[in-house]
Scaffold this active site. Structure first.
Site, PDB file in Angstrom:
ATOM      1  N   HIS A   1       8.795  14.921 -33.312  1.00 15.75           N
ATOM      2  CA  HIS A   1       8.626  14.795 -34.753  1.00 15.75           C
ATOM      3  C   HIS A   1       8.239  13.370 -35.129  1.00 15.75           C
ATOM      4  CE1 HIS A   1      12.734  13.392 -34.038  1.00 15.75           C
ATOM      5  NE2 HIS A   1      12.689  12.768 -35.199  1.00 15.75           N
ATOM      6  N   ASP A  25       9.162  10.731 -38.237  1.00 15.30           N
ATOM      7  CA  ASP A  25      10.149  10.572 -39.298  1.00 15.30           C
ATOM      8  C   ASP A  25       9.515  10.632 -40.681  1.00 15.30           C
ATOM      9  OD1 ASP A  25      12.291  10.279 -37.551  1.00 15.30           O
ATOM     10  OD2 ASP A  25      12.144   8.095 -37.482  1.00 15.30           O
ATOM     11  N   HIS A  46       8.411  11.131 -31.700  1.00 15.90           N
ATOM     12  CA  HIS A  46       9.481  10.842 -30.747  1.00 15.90           C
ATOM     13  C   HIS A  46      10.394  12.045 -30.592  1.00 15.90           C
ATOM     14  CE1 HIS A  46      10.961   9.612 -34.715  1.00 15.90           C
ATOM     15  NE2 HIS A  46      12.199   9.828 -34.276  1.00 15.90           N
ATOM     16  N   ARG A 106      20.109   3.378 -37.430  1.00 18.33           N
ATOM     17  CA  ARG A 106      18.668   3.423 -37.663  1.00 18.33           C
ATOM     18  C   ARG A 106      18.313   2.954 -39.063  1.00 18.33           C
ATOM     19  NH1 ARG A 106      14.626   8.218 -39.212  1.00 18.33           N
ATOM     20  NH2 ARG A 106      15.474   7.494 -41.196  1.00 18.33           N
TER      21      ARG A 106
END
Length: 307
Positions: A133, A135, A283, A298
């Protein structure tokens, strides 16, 4: 003189069956190869992923060094920094600010620091990011990049992989490139994040996060390089095609991220930090460590509309 014998490469009518040479350009053909004076770049593959040495991310980063790091990210698409044990959430915010403002993911759990999401997995919370995917592709201006810090990692497992979506585009057939050049696709969070919600919860989030459209082939906002921009969890259909044709085309395009030649794999250690170009890559967080504990923090970096 002995004659040179070359082995013929079989021709196969299958999307992922492609023997032999692939086009794996680190930067767009004709672009200058950057030179670095203030950091050491150690490639993990010839075209995607490099470890950076000689930089302490917990210390203030001057503009000359910042510009070399930004250039290295454009070149390698994902950068890794090891042994950053003094790198805390405030350092993480300062580092991500070299590219832009932090962008919240409305579905991620919040950390102790505003702007930082804490992703803690253990026997009670299974990792669910093990799908290729990009982000925030369900937003009108998807995240430009993400900075991920390893807080606690299992003794084995829990690696992350990235795929180079410029390589994914470059290696499509010319007929496929022509077919998708002007197409747009719908990106939506409901089939993935919404599957865990009640109808009322979906309605609340939908008010702020409608489905959006992005080109199937985008140009990178900083390099102008063409990239394949569809992903499995968030790209739901291609505009203007029948349901069957859209599904068949998407099934073929999303599989491109799974080709190993386009990928890099990183083994996390305590103190490891990664930053990736979220437009140029996809990723996959490998969920092979259950029920052991893995904690990451994150920050996503706000992006711009894609064209």
């Amino acid at each position: 003189m002995d004659s040179v014998v070359t082995t013929p490469v079989p021709a196969l009518d299958k999307p992922l069956m492609h023997y032999g040479k692939r086009t794996l350009d680190r930067v767009a053909p004709g672009s200058e190869q950057p030179a670095y004076r203030l950091l050491d770049v150690c490639p993990l593959t010839p075209h995607i992923g490099a470890e950076v040495e000689g930089v302490d991310l917990s210390r203030p980063i001057g503009e000359d060094l910042a510009e070399e790091i930004r250039q290295a990210l454009l070149e390698w698409k994902v950068l890794f920094f090891r042994d950053q044990h003094a790198f805390d959430p405030q350092s993480q915010l300062a580092f991500s600010a070299l590219w832009g403002e932090p962008e919240a993911n409305p579905f991620f759990p919040k950390g102790d620091t505003v702007g930082v999401s804490r992703l803690a997995k253990d026997a009670m919370a299974v990792g669910t990011e093990n799908i290729w995917h990009s982000d925030h592709s369900f937003m009108a201006a998807p995240a430009l990049g993400s900075v991920l810090r390893a807080v606690e990692v299992p003794a084995a497992g829990g690696d992350t992989m990235w795929a180079d979506m410029a390589a994914a585009y470059d290696n499509l057939t010319e007929s496929m490139k022509a077919r998708i050049e002007s197409l747009t696709a719908v990106h939506d969070w409901v089939p993935s994040w919404g599957a865990l919600m009640t109808e009322a919860q979906v309605a609340v989030h939908r008010a702020n996060l409608p489905a959006v459209e992005h080109p199937v082939v985008v140009r990178h906002p900083r390099t102008g390089r063409k990239l394949l921009y569809v992903n499995e969890p968030f790209t739901t259909r291609i505009v203007g095609l029948s349901d069957v044709e859209s599904r068949e085309l998407l099934d073929e395009l999303v599989l491109q991220a799974r080709i190993p030649e386009y990928q890099v794999r990183f083994r996390w250690q305590p103190g490891s930090v990664a930053i990736w170009d979220n437009i140029a890559t996809q990723h996959y967080a490998i969920s092979d460590y259950y029920p052991r504990r893995r904690v990451m923090e994150r920050i996503a970096i706000a992006g711009v509309p894609l064209s």
